[in-house]
Design an enzyme around this catalytic site. Structure first.
Site, mmCIF file in Angstrom:
data_model
loop_
_atom_site.group_PDB
_atom_site.id
_atom_site.type_symbol
_atom_site.label_atom_id
_atom_site.label_comp_id
_atom_site.label_asym_id
_atom_site.label_seq_id
_atom_site.Cartn_x
_atom_site.Cartn_y
_atom_site.Cartn_z
ATOM 1 N N ASP A 232 144.106 -38.722 -43.513
ATOM 2 C CA ASP A 232 144.037 -38.397 -42.086
ATOM 3 C C ASP A 232 145.104 -37.374 -41.694
ATOM 4 O O ASP A 232 144.849 -36.451 -40.921
ATOM 5 C CB ASP A 232 144.218 -39.677 -41.250
ATOM 6 N N HIS B 112 146.012 -44.274 -33.439
ATOM 7 C CA HIS B 112 146.751 -43.021 -33.287
ATOM 8 C C HIS B 112 147.783 -43.198 -32.175
ATOM 9 O O HIS B 112 147.650 -44.081 -31.320
ATOM 10 C CB HIS B 112 145.791 -41.879 -32.960
ATOM 11 N N CYS C 251 148.849 -34.616 -32.964
ATOM 12 C CA CYS C 251 147.698 -34.224 -32.159
ATOM 13 C C CYS C 251 147.896 -32.824 -31.575
ATOM 14 O O CYS C 251 148.850 -32.585 -30.840
ATOM 15 C CB CYS C 251 147.502 -35.239 -31.045
ATOM 16 N N ASN D 185 148.557 -40.371 -36.606
ATOM 17 C CA ASN D 185 148.479 -41.828 -36.754
ATOM 18 C C ASN D 185 149.795 -42.455 -36.335
ATOM 19 O O ASN D 185 150.800 -41.773 -36.218
ATOM 20 C CB ASN D 185 148.205 -42.188 -38.219
HETATM 21 ZN ZN ZN Z 1 142.460 -41.076 -37.567
#
Ligand code: ZN
Length: 319
Positions: free
Chosen positions: A19, A217, A248, A257
């Protein structure tokens, strides 16, 4: 529910190599990924999502997933998890020997179409096919198959998703042959009350045994609060990424995360055994920053350090 007879109380599943890395534009060299995985496993992390079997042209950052899986499989006791977007990816994951396969199903159909170019019916068809592939593997080597309900707490395109739709899709994933479903706050929209409410909703459909994990997240700073809410309901598997890598893009300064280091600190401080040596975990950050010096690493514990006299829940053998 927490099982005191087990070696650990809470399974922290590291998802940074998947991720985190899929969200950063720089490609981490394969050797650095291997060093990262090996160091985290050595620190006591029991499960790592090491990549995703998606076409290399879509995610060149994860094009080496088969090689990384093969390497991770050589580490004793490590559960090697991968993400797959479809049955084709699942076949590659099985071939590579992955221990756990996760198929994301975006409960927002608009998001599903935008990301995977698939309707809900089409994703469920893939799940049925993956279920068939998984059952074709001899039991002793058969991977665990999880369906992840992504955008479960809301979608950037559709907003809130109706409960009935989430419940219907959770049931469809189980009918398709998933061993369990997971809840995923892909967009960082969750809050602690929503976490408790959705866990109750999905458990009502699939049963307590088939919902044990959550993927959170920290986009809006509620990551650990949400983890605590999930912990209160008895969930025992928590995804997190080292340094919260892959922050982000829509919320500068916010990690991707929840941060593995901070999560492990919270759990151990609460007396919950993760099996992870925090000092050794903190040292793993260097492996990542050396390979990706331009990427921001997040987390409070790495700067603040452990409190004086901190006693982890786990009694670690001194090797
Ligand atoms: Zn994720």
């Amino acid at each position: 529910m927490i099982d005191r007879t087990s070696e650990i109380d809470i399974l922290v599943s590291e998802v940074g190599p998947r991720d985190g890395l899929q969200s950063v534009s720089t490609i981490m060299p394969t050797d650095a990924k291997k060093a990262w995985i090996a160091a985290e496993a050595a620190a006591g992390v029991r499960e790592i999502e090491v990549g995703s079997f998606v076409p290399a042209k879509l995610l060149p950052q994860l094009a080496d997933t088969a090689e990384v899986v093969a390497f991770a499989k050589s580490i004793p006791g490590l559960t090697v998890a991968v993400l797959v977007p479809n049955a084709r990816g699942a076949a590659a994951a099985i071939m590579a020997g992955a221990d756990k396969i996760t198929l994301p199903l975006s409960v927002s159909e608009t998001h599903s179409l935008a990301n995977l170019r698939r309707t809900h019916v089409q994703v469920i068809d893939e799940a049925v096919e993956i279920g068939r592939l998984v059952r074709g593997v001899p039991a002793e080597r058969r991977p665990h198959f999880e369906g992840s309900l992504s955008t479960a707490f809301g979608c950037t395109l559709e907003g809130a998703i109706p409960d009935a739709q989430i419940a219907r899709l959770a049931a469809a994933l189980m009918d398709a042959g998933c061993d369990e479903v997971g809840l995923s706050d892909t967009t960082g929209y969750a809050d602690p009350a929503a976490v408790k409410r959705l866990i109750k909703l999905v458990r009502g459909v699939v049963g307590d045994q088939a919902l044990t994990g959550i993927h959170l997240h920290n986009t809006r700073g509620l990551g650990l609060a949400n983890a605590l809410a999930a912990l209160d309901t008895g969930l025992t598997t928590f995804d997190a990424s080292l340094g919260g890598i892959g922050g982000c893009p829509f919320a500068p300064g916010a990690s991707g995360n929840i941060v593995t280091e901070d999560l492990v600190f919270m759990l151990e401080a609460m007396g919950l055994r993760t099996g992870i040596d925090i000092d050794r975990l903190l040292e793993v950050r260097r492996v990542v920053t050396d390979a990706l010096p331009q990427e921001e690493m997040f987390g409070f514990l790495p700067d603040a350090k452990l409190p004086l006299g901190f006693a982890p829940a786990t009694v670690l053998e001194t090797a």
